[in-house]
Design an enzyme around this catalytic site. Sequence first.
Site, PDB file in Angstrom:
ATOM      1  N   THR A  70       0.869  -1.182   0.000  1.00 15.87           N
ATOM      2  CA  THR A  70       0.000   0.000   0.000  1.00 15.87           C
ATOM      3  C   THR A  70       0.912   1.241   0.000  1.00 15.87           C
ATOM      4  O   THR A  70       1.104   1.876   1.048  1.00 15.87           O
ATOM      5  CB  THR A  70      -0.950   0.006   1.219  1.00 15.87           C
ATOM      6  N   CYS A  91       7.049   2.142   5.298  1.00 14.54           N
ATOM      7  CA  CYS A  91       6.154   2.203   6.457  1.00 14.54           C
ATOM      8  C   CYS A  91       6.180   3.594   7.077  1.00 14.54           C
ATOM      9  O   CYS A  91       5.273   4.383   6.854  1.00 14.54           O
ATOM     10  CB  CYS A  91       6.551   1.151   7.482  1.00 14.54           C
TER      11      CYS A  91
END
Length: 453
Positions: A100, A288
């Site tokens: 993502t 992240c």
Amino acid sequence: MSNLPNLRECTICIIGLGYVGLPLAVEFGSNKKNSINDKKINRKVIGFDINDERVKQINLGKDVTNEVSIEELSKADYFEATSDENMLVDADVFIVTVPTPVDIYKKPDLHFLKEATYLVGKTLKKRKKNLKNCNPVVIYESTVYPGATTEICVPILEKESGLKLNNSFRNLGFYVGYSPERINPGDKDHRLTQITKITSGSNDDSADWINQLYGSIIDAGTFKASSIKVAESAKIIENTQRDINIALINELAMIFHKLEVDSLEVLEAAGTKWNFLPFRPGLVGGHCIGVDPYYLTFKSEQLGYTPELLIAGRKINNKMPEWIVKLLLTEMNNKKVPKKGAKILILGLTFKENCPDTRNSKVFDIINFLADLDMNIFLHDPYVSSLKELPYIEHKLCNEIPFEEDFDAVIACVKHNEYLELDLHDWKLLISNGGIVIDIKSIIPKELDPIRM
Ligand SMILES: NC(=O)c1ccc[n+]([C@@H]2O[C@H](COP(=O)([O-])OP(=O)(O)OC[C@H]3O[C@@H](n4cnc5c(N)ncnc54)[C@H](O)[C@@H]3O)[C@@H](O)[C@H]2O)c1
């Protein structure tokens, strides 16, 4: 009646066999804890990835991410990797672990997540035709903004499958859950089973079931969140908090530099107070910490609130490569070192220590700045053997630390163990003739007078 799959005998399909998906597939596929309530576990695990090459390597026992050893892969008797979509139809549980990232405008790029969800939806439709004896469960582990599972994924699943969320009639419904991953690539002390796992489900029964499913592999235990949105929010703020903390320390490092005081010494002194947090300055890259806060700022702005602190933190961390290059240029000016053709060694290319992951590495920003100035750049990283991200400079990648060369400047970017093992003599060999030394991670002996962040 909920019609959830049999916990001990279900078939689990992990979609996306990367840093997150492969260790999970191997853990479920090892059936290490071989019973639940004294009854034998007999689960099958299908690992599905669209990357054929990755699947072939895994089936040959090789994990290029270094997260799973050949021994662990060989012990995962109940796990098989495939890129054949037809294999998915046997699964009762789907766990989605696809990337993502953000797009070039730093907005959430959900196309991997949506594609994986379409595939699961289509598979659920085929599965329905086969009339199974339980309703399937779809669990998302990919990091998303709060609300995405319900707002984005569930409608796709319902449309593609013709099934309804939480409908407990057999073969008419499915359940959804969210269980964020917290692994830290390269970190052999905090591995999947040793980190408490947050779980959640689309209703009480599925939340309990999902919690038990993870409980069967996670030694550290699970934490059942009250809703999917709470679980999604918890994940996103863990990395956002880290981003802000590092941004604060990075900003302090810039101030300390102007004050001509060593930031590490200041941080060590301040760290003697019991509640001073031990963050250090550094480059924030990867997929992240440098990405997840954008998911939260996106959602927050969509809801009409502009999160000023989060945006400021991102800006500060993003400008660190440029600041480091300015440090170098100032020092070169002071020492009258010509910029064009200057020989510069960059130590460490990955976004973090002791892992081969170069995604969104901020070291690349430093390299690009220097390359634009026509400097002669040498690169070394014990974990990187090719550089598809920087094809124009790949030929400068050294297999070994080039001790025999003389450099005008050395920039130590990543705290790999291999660099920590160098002693003063090694560093002296590398940094000779009064060359400039920039030490982003405080790994170079102070005797060599490095410029530390
Ligand atoms: N790597 C980490 O440290 C970490 C930690 C916590 C959470 N996460 C989150 O977990 C998710 C996955 O991250 P990752 O690091 O494992 O990514 P990764 O890039 O290492 O692996 C993702 C895998 O998914 C595959 N893939 C992409 N689309 C697919 C599809 N439609 N069907 C099947 N496979 C598909 C890719 O080929 C790749 O092998 C992301 O949302 C990430 O933010 C990552």
